[in-house]
Design a protein around this motif. Sequence first.
Motif, mmCIF file in Angstrom:
data_model
loop_
_atom_site.group_PDB
_atom_site.id
_atom_site.type_symbol
_atom_site.label_atom_id
_atom_site.label_comp_id
_atom_site.label_asym_id
_atom_site.label_seq_id
_atom_site.Cartn_x
_atom_site.Cartn_y
_atom_site.Cartn_z
ATOM 1 N N ARG A 24 38.143 77.442 33.688
ATOM 2 C CA ARG A 24 39.051 78.432 33.098
ATOM 3 C C ARG A 24 40.497 78.008 33.298
ATOM 4 O O ARG A 24 41.304 78.076 32.383
ATOM 5 N N GLU A 25 40.846 77.529 34.499
ATOM 6 C CA GLU A 25 42.222 77.134 34.784
ATOM 7 C C GLU A 25 42.662 75.991 33.874
ATOM 8 O O GLU A 25 43.720 76.043 33.281
ATOM 9 N N SER A 26 41.857 74.960 33.755
ATOM 10 C CA SER A 26 42.252 73.823 32.942
ATOM 11 C C SER A 26 42.261 74.184 31.463
ATOM 12 O O SER A 26 43.074 73.684 30.707
ATOM 13 N N ALA A 27 41.371 75.077 31.042
ATOM 14 C CA ALA A 27 41.340 75.486 29.642
ATOM 15 C C ALA A 27 42.566 76.323 29.279
ATOM 16 O O ALA A 27 43.123 76.193 28.195
ATOM 17 N N LEU A 28 43.009 77.177 30.200
ATOM 18 C CA LEU A 28 44.152 78.048 29.923
ATOM 19 C C LEU A 28 45.464 77.269 29.900
ATOM 20 O O LEU A 28 46.326 77.518 29.067
ATOM 21 N N THR A 29 45.641 76.353 30.820
ATOM 22 C CA THR A 29 46.917 75.666 30.935
ATOM 23 C C THR A 29 46.963 74.353 30.185
ATOM 24 O O THR A 29 48.034 73.881 29.838
ATOM 25 N N LYS B 272 46.483 71.693 31.502
ATOM 26 C CA LYS B 272 47.044 70.787 32.495
ATOM 27 C C LYS B 272 46.043 70.606 33.630
ATOM 28 O O LYS B 272 44.954 71.154 33.603
ATOM 29 N N GLU B 273 46.467 69.860 34.606
ATOM 30 C CA GLU B 273 45.655 69.673 35.806
ATOM 31 C C GLU B 273 45.397 71.027 36.456
ATOM 32 O O GLU B 273 46.253 71.904 36.459
#
Length: 76
Positions: free
Chosen positions: A25-30, A32-33
């Motif tokens: 979820r984190e990488s998909a939202l941003t 970025k790393e």
Amino acid sequence: MSAKKIQIGSRPTGKVAVDEWVKNRESALTGKETTKRLTIDVPESLHRNIKMQCAARGTKIADEVREILLQKYGNV
């Protein structure tokens, strides 16, 4: 004061481990790393001073701390 907007993705199902869901979820939202949370304790007076100076400059504490850490340890 404007409200902070966050995006909430779909809930993980039994097929996906929660940790993996958060990581993806984190990488998909941003785009970025992925990030890691860093929690530190500082004296109340130091926190107040940092907060006042950031407010005067219109910056966020997290952004300024990230910049200081990048200056000290470099951009990986």
